[in-house]
Design a protein around this motif. Structure first.
Motif, PDB file in Angstrom:
ATOM      1  N   LEU A   1       0.828  -1.202   0.000  1.00  0.00           N
ATOM      2  CA  LEU A   1       0.000   0.000   0.000  1.00  0.00           C
ATOM      3  C   LEU A   1       0.868   1.260   0.000  1.00  0.00           C
ATOM      4  O   LEU A   1       0.531   2.260  -0.651  1.00  0.00           O
TER       5      LEU A   1
ATOM      6  N   ILE B   1      -3.916   3.748  -3.155  1.00  0.00           N
ATOM      7  CA  ILE B   1      -2.488   4.044  -3.312  1.00  0.00           C
ATOM      8  C   ILE B   1      -2.284   5.534  -3.587  1.00  0.00           C
ATOM      9  O   ILE B   1      -1.382   6.172  -3.027  1.00  0.00           O
TER      10      ILE B   1
ATOM     11  N   SER C   1      -0.506   8.174  -0.981  1.00  0.00           N
ATOM     12  CA  SER C   1       0.655   8.893  -1.500  1.00  0.00           C
ATOM     13  C   SER C   1       0.493  10.396  -1.291  1.00  0.00           C
ATOM     14  O   SER C   1       1.448  11.095  -0.912  1.00  0.00           O
TER      15      SER C   1
END
Length: 251
Positions: free
Chosen positions: A72, A134, A138
């Motif tokens: 992840l 993801i 991020s």
């Protein structure tokens, strides 16, 4: 060991202990450095040096217990590093004062929501890894990496809350994933402060040893006792960070 160093080592141990469980260790260590007469930029740099050592031990402990989802976080880690580098670059050039009211309100909201949402973080409901998740983690990594390098208070608390609320982790897994992001921002910030000559290694090395011990003990207790142990400490540290920021604004 003189009295000042002994005081800083004790503060480092306590700060690393609580930070490994629920974040907020800087609430203990940074005022201790300033009280001991360490100049502000050296306080930030030396604290990052010692905290990174403790953070590494804590991250390794969570990783060994499979509490970190590396798949992840595979893009979040480099973006966190980029954010932290930009944060330190900025903090060495501009004042931080405008962040106090914004962060105070945010950390208070996190604490109150967690207190009143009794079942929050009790069950691990994380399922599959998706592109959306993801991308989200991020973005979170970059934003809080920048914040940690630039200002810092409450970074761990914000990360844990986001991992619970947005990704449905329980407190233990949220703490593990948050710790990897936090270690990344700490390590990157450490490199930036070192490059700019803002670390007092004579203080930082012995304090780091005590922070490693505090992180080791805190991580073991958190993994062993789970959400029921982590949540109250998380709440205490969230409200304590709010109190510290409010005091900073008023006085």
């Amino acid at each position: 060991m003189d009295i000042r160093l002994l005081f800083l080592c004790a503060a480092g141990f306590v700060g690393a202990f609580v930070d490994s469980i629920a974040g907020g260790g800087g609430l203990v260590t940074i005022p201790a450095y300033l009280l001991a007469g360490v100049p502000p930029h050296f306080t930030l740099g030396t604290n990052k040096f010692a905290a990174t050592m403790g953070s590494f031990v804590s991250t390794a402990g969570y990783a060994r217990s499979s509490k970190i989802n590396f798949r992840l976080l595979r893009t979040a880690v480099p973006l966190t590093a980029l954010g932290a580098a930009l944060g330190v670059y900025s903090v060495l050039r501009v004042p931080q004062d405008f962040l106090y009211p914004l962060v105070s309100i945010a950390i208070l909201a996190v604490g109150l929501y967690t207190y009143f949402k009794k079942d929050l973080g009790q069950v691990n409901g994380f399922t599959e890894i998706t592109t959306k998740k993801i991308l989200l983690v991020s973005l979170v990594g970059f934003a809080l990496g920048f914040y940690d390098g630039f200002f810092g208070p409450g970074t761990g608390s914000f990360l844990i809350f986001i991992f619970i609320r947005a990704f449905k982790f329980d407190f233990t897994n949220a703490s593990g994933n948050a710790k990897l992001i936090n270690f990344t921002s700490n390590f990157t910030s450490l490199l930036m402060f070192a490059f700019n000559g803002k670390i007092d290694y004579l203080l930082g090395v012995p304090i780091a040893l005590f922070m490693v011990l505090g992180s080791f003990m805190g991580t073991k207790l958190a993994i062993r006792n789970g959400a029921k142990f982590i949540k109250p400490i998380f709440l205490i540290m969230s409200f304590a960070v709010f109190g510290k920021l409010l005091y900073g604004m008023l006085f």
